[in-house]
Design a protein around this motif. Sequence first.
Motif, PDB file in Angstrom:
ATOM      1  N   TYR A  20       5.718  84.722  36.645  1.00  0.00           N
ATOM      2  CA  TYR A  20       4.913  84.468  35.441  1.00  0.00           C
ATOM      3  C   TYR A  20       5.157  83.072  34.856  1.00  0.00           C
ATOM      4  N   GLY A  21       5.942  82.264  35.530  1.00  0.00           N
ATOM      5  CA  GLY A  21       6.139  80.887  35.093  1.00  0.00           C
ATOM      6  C   GLY A  21       7.044  80.726  33.897  1.00  0.00           C
ATOM      7  N   ILE A  22       7.958  81.673  33.673  1.00  0.00           N
ATOM      8  CA  ILE A  22       8.963  81.526  32.614  1.00  0.00           C
ATOM      9  C   ILE A  22      10.205  80.934  33.267  1.00  0.00           C
ATOM     10  N   TYR A  23      10.343  79.635  33.137  1.00  0.00           N
ATOM     11  CA  TYR A  23      11.349  78.911  33.909  1.00  0.00           C
ATOM     12  C   TYR A  23      12.580  78.511  33.102  1.00  0.00           C
ATOM     13  N   ASP A  24      12.536  78.698  31.775  1.00  0.00           N
ATOM     14  CA  ASP A  24      13.634  78.238  30.924  1.00  0.00           C
ATOM     15  C   ASP A  24      14.355  79.431  30.303  1.00  0.00           C
ATOM     16  N   VAL A  25      15.677  79.464  30.498  1.00  0.00           N
ATOM     17  CA  VAL A  25      16.484  80.597  30.048  1.00  0.00           C
ATOM     18  C   VAL A  25      17.719  80.081  29.310  1.00  0.00           C
ATOM     19  N   ILE A  26      17.904  80.543  28.069  1.00  0.00           N
ATOM     20  CA  ILE A  26      19.114  80.267  27.303  1.00  0.00           C
ATOM     21  C   ILE A  26      20.093  81.410  27.553  1.00  0.00           C
ATOM     22  N   TYR A  49      20.447  77.142  30.371  1.00  0.00           N
ATOM     23  CA  TYR A  49      21.150  76.381  29.348  1.00  0.00           C
ATOM     24  C   TYR A  49      22.210  77.280  28.725  1.00  0.00           C
ATOM     25  N   SER A  50      23.416  76.784  28.598  1.00  0.00           N
ATOM     26  CA  SER A  50      24.502  77.549  27.997  1.00  0.00           C
ATOM     27  C   SER A  50      24.644  77.172  26.526  1.00  0.00           C
ATOM     28  N   ILE A  51      24.381  78.132  25.647  1.00  0.00           N
ATOM     29  CA  ILE A  51      24.538  77.941  24.202  1.00  0.00           C
ATOM     30  C   ILE A  51      25.465  79.040  23.705  1.00  0.00           C
ATOM     31  N   VAL A  52      26.616  78.676  23.172  1.00  0.00           N
ATOM     32  CA  VAL A  52      27.670  79.645  22.867  1.00  0.00           C
ATOM     33  C   VAL A  52      27.293  80.574  21.712  1.00  0.00           C
ATOM     34  N   ASP A  53      26.857  80.013  20.617  1.00  0.00           N
ATOM     35  CA  ASP A  53      26.564  80.779  19.396  1.00  0.00           C
ATOM     36  C   ASP A  53      25.196  81.438  19.533  1.00  0.00           C
ATOM     37  N   GLU A  54      25.161  82.779  19.564  1.00  0.00           N
ATOM     38  CA  GLU A  54      23.885  83.481  19.798  1.00  0.00           C
ATOM     39  C   GLU A  54      22.861  83.213  18.700  1.00  0.00           C
ATOM     40  N   ARG A  55      23.321  83.122  17.441  1.00  0.00           N
ATOM     41  CA  ARG A  55      22.348  82.835  16.380  1.00  0.00           C
ATOM     42  C   ARG A  55      21.670  81.492  16.628  1.00  0.00           C
ATOM     43  N   SER A  56      22.463  80.494  16.968  1.00  0.00           N
ATOM     44  CA  SER A  56      21.915  79.181  17.293  1.00  0.00           C
ATOM     45  C   SER A  56      21.087  79.231  18.580  1.00  0.00           C
ATOM     46  N   ALA A  57      21.575  79.965  19.575  1.00  0.00           N
ATOM     47  CA  ALA A  57      20.902  80.026  20.879  1.00  0.00           C
ATOM     48  C   ALA A  57      19.469  80.509  20.741  1.00  0.00           C
ATOM     49  N   ALA A  58      19.251  81.524  19.909  1.00  0.00           N
ATOM     50  CA  ALA A  58      17.897  82.056  19.749  1.00  0.00           C
ATOM     51  C   ALA A  58      16.985  81.047  19.076  1.00  0.00           C
ATOM     52  N   PHE A  59      17.520  80.262  18.117  1.00  0.00           N
ATOM     53  CA  PHE A  59      16.705  79.218  17.491  1.00  0.00           C
ATOM     54  C   PHE A  59      16.437  78.069  18.462  1.00  0.00           C
ATOM     55  N   VAL A  60      17.399  77.743  19.315  1.00  0.00           N
ATOM     56  CA  VAL A  60      17.160  76.736  20.347  1.00  0.00           C
ATOM     57  C   VAL A  60      16.020  77.194  21.250  1.00  0.00           C
ATOM     58  N   ALA A  61      16.036  78.470  21.631  1.00  0.00           N
ATOM     59  CA  ALA A  61      14.948  79.013  22.447  1.00  0.00           C
ATOM     60  C   ALA A  61      13.614  78.928  21.713  1.00  0.00           C
ATOM     61  N   LEU A  62      13.629  79.192  20.414  1.00  0.00           N
ATOM     62  CA  LEU A  62      12.420  79.067  19.596  1.00  0.00           C
ATOM     63  C   LEU A  62      11.882  77.641  19.656  1.00  0.00           C
ATOM     64  N   GLY A  63      12.773  76.653  19.493  1.00  0.00           N
ATOM     65  CA  GLY A  63      12.343  75.255  19.560  1.00  0.00           C
ATOM     66  C   GLY A  63      11.791  74.894  20.919  1.00  0.00           C
ATOM     67  N   MET A  64      12.439  75.376  21.991  1.00  0.00           N
ATOM     68  CA  MET A  64      11.931  75.131  23.341  1.00  0.00           C
ATOM     69  C   MET A  64      10.537  75.718  23.514  1.00  0.00           C
ATOM     70  N   ALA A  65      10.343  76.948  23.065  1.00  0.00           N
ATOM     71  CA  ALA A  65       9.047  77.610  23.211  1.00  0.00           C
ATOM     72  C   ALA A  65       7.962  76.861  22.442  1.00  0.00           C
ATOM     73  N   LYS A  66       8.300  76.324  21.275  1.00  0.00           N
ATOM     74  CA  LYS A  66       7.325  75.536  20.515  1.00  0.00           C
ATOM     75  C   LYS A  66       6.984  74.252  21.242  1.00  0.00           C
ATOM     76  N   SER A  67       7.974  73.646  21.879  1.00  0.00           N
ATOM     77  CA  SER A  67       7.758  72.406  22.613  1.00  0.00           C
ATOM     78  C   SER A  67       6.925  72.649  23.868  1.00  0.00           C
ATOM     79  N   LEU A  68       7.254  73.709  24.600  1.00  0.00           N
ATOM     80  CA  LEU A  68       6.576  74.014  25.861  1.00  0.00           C
ATOM     81  C   LEU A  68       5.252  74.724  25.665  1.00  0.00           C
TER      82      LEU A  68
END
Length: 554
Positions: A20-26, A49-68
């Motif tokens: 399905y073309g979901i290529y980015d995983v936090i 991508y390795s992001i230690v803090d889960e609260r931050s990790a989910a927001f990083v994923a949010l930013g990636m999804a907005k960018s992509l």
Amino acid sequence: MKQFSAKRSIQILGYLLKEYGIYDVIISPGSRNAPLAIHFSEMDELNCYSIVDERSAAFVALGMAKSLKKPVAVSCTSGSAAANYYPAVTEAFFQNTPLLILTADRPTDYVDIFDGQTIRQKDLYQQHSYGDFQLLEDSQENADEENFSIIKKAIEVCFEKQGPVHINIPLEEPLYQLVSELPKFSPVEKTIRYSQFEFSPNLAAEWNTSKRIMILVGTRDYSEELEMQLSQLVKNHSVVILKEANSNLRHEKFFGHIDRYIFNFTEEDFKLYAPDLLITVGQNVVSKKVKQFLRKAKPANHWHIDEVWHPDTYFALTEKIKTSPEKFFAKLLNFIKLEPSPYFNLWDVLRDKKDLKHAEYCLATGFSDFKLFEILPGKLPKNVNLHISNSSAIRYAQLFDFPHNSIYCNRGTSGIDGSTSTAMGYAMKSAEQTVLVTGDISFFYDINGLWNNYIPPYTRIIVFNNGGGDIFKIIPGPSTTKALDEFIMTKHHKNTEHLAKHFGFGYTKVDDEETLIRVLDNFFKHDERPKILEVDTTEIENAEILKQYFTFLK
């Protein structure tokens, strides 16, 4: 030789992400989700991508999804790790940003027996997700066929709804069994459903009989097509189009800076400037004043155009138009009359008056948070992706023009908690420069947004440090209580210098206007590492300057 997880559910999941073309995983560290980390990191098609803090990790994923502008997956271990995703899940839900949330879990019979790192993860995000799915454990009957179907459905809902979808994955031990070859899976028949839109002639008739038409555009990404369509509507001064900074519309005949025009409205003004047809587009608006205005205006008709959300924000909703604004206006323009309207001229006269007062006040105002936002648009490079944190930052941004930049702000829930992480996630997937402008409390709250190895060197952060949550000196109410300094605005004497050094950022501090202007000229230029500019306004009465601004506009 590659070594993949032996867990069949994870093999199926990896296969379907690729299809399905979901290529980015936090991925956040943990043992229960180790099969996902092992498997995904060995797949050539996936970017992990390795992001230690889960609260931050989910927001990083949010930013990636907005960018992509497509789904991003985020994976964590069991227990409280999954609960730490919740702030970003709620933000993604109300912004319609697609996240695929993959939570590893203990086996189902381990729940509620006080086993370590075990909570009730099934349906954890049910109130704020578009789908909640639970996989079968590999040992269960027909697990492969059922899991293939469940994962396929979850991914398709994520695409259809453009929002968060949760897959909870119970995993039995052993967790670290590996295989060097993967099985052949069946080809995927994609069945993503997109909504169809039928234009009603009644809408055109309603438009053509309305004398005072207003279109209010809230939070949304830039759309060249929508910009062109709305430009057609204002060409002959037929309608009033109100926009905010994060509406990402730039036409000179659209009315930005809403609070500048309506902040001091009297009861008579509410009636004078009220529309009889209100059309709303996009997500949340920042301006509380425009909500008060339109709730008092009680327009005869209110249409909201969105593929998912149709909130009755102004207590007057009459039409839920379930499509994209681009599709709707493409149809509408074929059926309506576009004649000059005195209603546009009424607002235009108001704009000219208030804009002159604004310019006069800017000339008389010295170094402050207000002055930073006045200076910044003229210093930003073109095509920068500008992220603004919540509270006072986005309110200041609404008062000025950023004609060459796309603006983003987490207005789904309007919290300060993930602004930095979201901006850094966006930067990681954008070829263009990302600039975050943030208040001090929002920045300190989310410092783990800097705790990763993927932030591009051209990323820039501007922190305006006024010594606390200055928004609470601006809004009415908090300043009347003794709890203001310690418990509401949380006054402090911290700065960002040591944090910048700790995370490998360049650092500059300014505390006067002349230095600010000089530094900004070089701040955005290429460097070998990302940079932080701290604008220290702790000695300035910023709240009073903003209050005086609105008083001056009368």
